[in-house]
Write an enzyme that holds these catalytic residues in place. Structure first.
Site, PDB file in Angstrom:
ATOM      1  N   ASN A  47       0.873  -1.185   0.000  1.00 19.01           N
ATOM      2  CA  ASN A  47       0.000   0.000   0.000  1.00 19.01           C
ATOM      3  C   ASN A  47       0.907   1.231   0.000  1.00 19.01           C
ATOM      4  O   ASN A  47       1.461   1.595   1.034  1.00 19.01           O
ATOM      5  CB  ASN A  47      -0.891  -0.044   1.251  1.00 19.01           C
ATOM      6  CG  ASN A  47      -1.729   1.217   1.403  1.00 19.01           C
ATOM      7  OD1 ASN A  47      -1.823   2.034   0.485  1.00 19.01           O
ATOM      8  ND2 ASN A  47      -2.341   1.377   2.572  1.00 19.01           N
ATOM      9  N   LYS A  97       0.112   4.245  -0.311  1.00 20.53           N
ATOM     10  CA  LYS A  97      -0.562   5.437   0.213  1.00 20.53           C
ATOM     11  C   LYS A  97      -0.320   6.612  -0.744  1.00 20.53           C
ATOM     12  O   LYS A  97      -0.201   6.403  -1.940  1.00 20.53           O
ATOM     13  CB  LYS A  97      -0.102   5.728   1.644  1.00 20.53           C
ATOM     14  CG  LYS A  97      -0.216   4.485   2.527  1.00 20.53           C
ATOM     15  CD  LYS A  97      -0.105   4.766   3.980  1.00 20.53           C
ATOM     16  CE  LYS A  97      -0.246   3.458   4.752  1.00 20.53           C
ATOM     17  NZ  LYS A  97      -0.248   3.618   6.176  1.00 20.53           N
ATOM     18  N   HIS A 108      -9.703   1.305   4.805  1.00 16.62           N
ATOM     19  CA  HIS A 108      -8.445   1.512   5.530  1.00 16.62           C
ATOM     20  C   HIS A 108      -8.705   2.484   6.681  1.00 16.62           C
ATOM     21  O   HIS A 108      -9.510   3.407   6.552  1.00 16.62           O
ATOM     22  CB  HIS A 108      -7.383   2.071   4.573  1.00 16.62           C
ATOM     23  CG  HIS A 108      -6.011   2.071   5.178  1.00 16.62           C
ATOM     24  ND1 HIS A 108      -5.611   3.032   6.078  1.00 16.62           N
ATOM     25  CD2 HIS A 108      -4.978   1.213   5.040  1.00 16.62           C
ATOM     26  CE1 HIS A 108      -4.366   2.764   6.458  1.00 16.62           C
ATOM     27  NE2 HIS A 108      -3.955   1.661   5.850  1.00 16.62           N
ATOM     28  N   GLU A 132      -7.126   4.923   7.734  1.00 17.64           N
ATOM     29  CA  GLU A 132      -6.923   6.339   7.381  1.00 17.64           C
ATOM     30  C   GLU A 132      -8.165   6.900   6.696  1.00 17.64           C
ATOM     31  O   GLU A 132      -8.493   8.070   6.855  1.00 17.64           O
ATOM     32  CB  GLU A 132      -5.673   6.480   6.502  1.00 17.64           C
ATOM     33  CG  GLU A 132      -4.409   6.316   7.337  1.00 17.64           C
ATOM     34  CD  GLU A 132      -3.213   5.768   6.579  1.00 17.64           C
ATOM     35  OE1 GLU A 132      -3.215   5.792   5.335  1.00 17.64           O
ATOM     36  OE2 GLU A 132      -2.266   5.311   7.258  1.00 17.64           O
ATOM     37  N   GLU A 170      -5.658  -4.708  10.848  1.00 19.11           N
ATOM     38  CA  GLU A 170      -4.654  -3.657  11.015  1.00 19.11           C
ATOM     39  C   GLU A 170      -4.967  -2.850  12.273  1.00 19.11           C
ATOM     40  O   GLU A 170      -5.784  -1.914  12.226  1.00 19.11           O
ATOM     41  CB  GLU A 170      -4.677  -2.703   9.816  1.00 19.11           C
ATOM     42  CG  GLU A 170      -4.301  -3.341   8.499  1.00 19.11           C
ATOM     43  CD  GLU A 170      -3.691  -2.317   7.555  1.00 19.11           C
ATOM     44  OE1 GLU A 170      -2.571  -2.541   7.105  1.00 19.11           O
ATOM     45  OE2 GLU A 170      -4.324  -1.289   7.297  1.00 19.11           O
ATOM     46  N   GLY A 202       2.065   2.594  10.745  1.00 17.82           N
ATOM     47  CA  GLY A 202       3.012   3.690  10.561  1.00 17.82           C
ATOM     48  C   GLY A 202       3.737   4.113  11.826  1.00 17.82           C
ATOM     49  O   GLY A 202       4.390   5.154  11.844  1.00 17.82           O
ATOM     50  N   SER A 231       3.069  -1.836  10.590  1.00 21.48           N
ATOM     51  CA  SER A 231       4.511  -1.888  10.881  1.00 21.48           C
ATOM     52  C   SER A 231       5.131  -3.259  10.620  1.00 21.48           C
ATOM     53  O   SER A 231       6.003  -3.706  11.372  1.00 21.48           O
ATOM     54  CB  SER A 231       4.798  -1.420  12.316  1.00 21.48           C
ATOM     55  OG  SER A 231       4.402  -0.067  12.470  1.00 21.48           O
TER      56      SER A 231
END
Ligand code: PGA
Length: 265
Positions: free
Chosen positions: A13, A15, A103, A105, A175, A181, A220
């Site tokens: 991904n 991003k 996701h 985010e 996740e 991150g 991560s």
């Protein structure tokens, strides 16, 4: 040796990163490292998810490989007055096969609700795409002992409206939000515990496909923790953010996933 019946999958991904030049260099490096090591990767589904504006470029760059193309988002309508959105059929038109849905985010920064995510999932699935449904708890939810409750609340709306066998094709990516991150991955045991819980939910609701459904871990994942994570019985690969932009790290993560096929999971 007995092998896992679920083919591992690694999804990069990217991003909101990249440029035409950087994408070219990154994909060429991934092709050199991964292909040299494996003569391509038939034992692994390897998916690259660039920003939407670069899907066509990356599709051209990977056309001589078995790598697959994925998008990071999609809308739930086929066409019409939805300025700025992209229809599932448009992704199919670009030879895009996978799409990340929900996701964290998008949930947190763009206000996507479980209901909208479920509609996106079904639209993508109906168009023939392979949705990768992301679920996971925040740190405060984990501390409050609500991890499984949160994850279930994110999956159930989809089970309610999607075809019963949807997860035979679609994937789930667990996740934990606090691991994305941050450099702080869930431990293999923490991830396995939740992912076994996700499979148990599938067994309860759609028993006919629960053993075939692929459940990825994301948050991560790096070269030095990938193997321990992928060894877990209910971790069938990874959704990789930061490390997917580094070809050497990405290669080592792919190696760990390929190795996991031969473990007695
Ligand atoms: P990360 O991101 O690997 O950089 O933690 C994972 C993701 O957001 O999918």
């Amino acid at each position: 040796m007995e092998t896992s019946s679920r083919k591992p999958c690694i999804v990069g991904n990217w991003k909101m990163n990249g440029s035409k030049q950087k994408n070219f260099e990154l994909v060429e490096m991934i092709k050199r490292t991964v292909k040299d090591a494996y003569q391509d990767v038939p034992t692994l589904d390897l998916v690259l998810c660039p920003p939407a504006v670069y899907l066509e470029q990356v599709q051209t760059l990977i056309q001589d490989t078995s790598f697959k193309l994925g998008a990071q988002n999609v809308y739930c309508e086929s066409e019409g007055a939805y300025t700025g959105e992209i229809a599932p059929e448009m992704l199919v038109d670009l030879d895009c096969l996978y799409v990340i849905i929900g996701h964290s985010e998008r949930r947190q920064r763009f206000g996507e609700t479980d209901k909208l995510i479920a509609r996106k999932f079904v639209a993508a699935y109906d168009a023939g795409l392979i949705p990768i449904l992301c679920v996971g708890e925040t740190l405060s939810e984990r501390k409050a002992g609500k991890t499984m409750e949160m994850v279930e609340s994110q999956i159930r709306p989809i089970l309610e409206i999607a075809p019963g066998d949807a997860f035979q094709r679609a994937l789930i990516a667990y996740e934990p939000v606090w691991a994305i991150g941050t450099g702080i991955s869930a431990t293999p045991l923490e991830a396995q515990t939740v992912q076994a819980g996700i499979r148990a939910l599938l067994t309860e609701t759609v028993p006919q496909i629960s053993q075939r459904a692929r459940i990825l871990y994301g948050g991560s994942v790096k070269a030095d923790n990938a193997e321990a994570l992928f060894k877990q019985p209910d971790i069938d690969g990874g959704l990789i953010g930061g490390a997917s932009l580094d070809p050497q790290e990405f290669l080592l993560i792919c190696q760990a996933a390929i190795k996991s096929m031969s473990w007695n999971k």
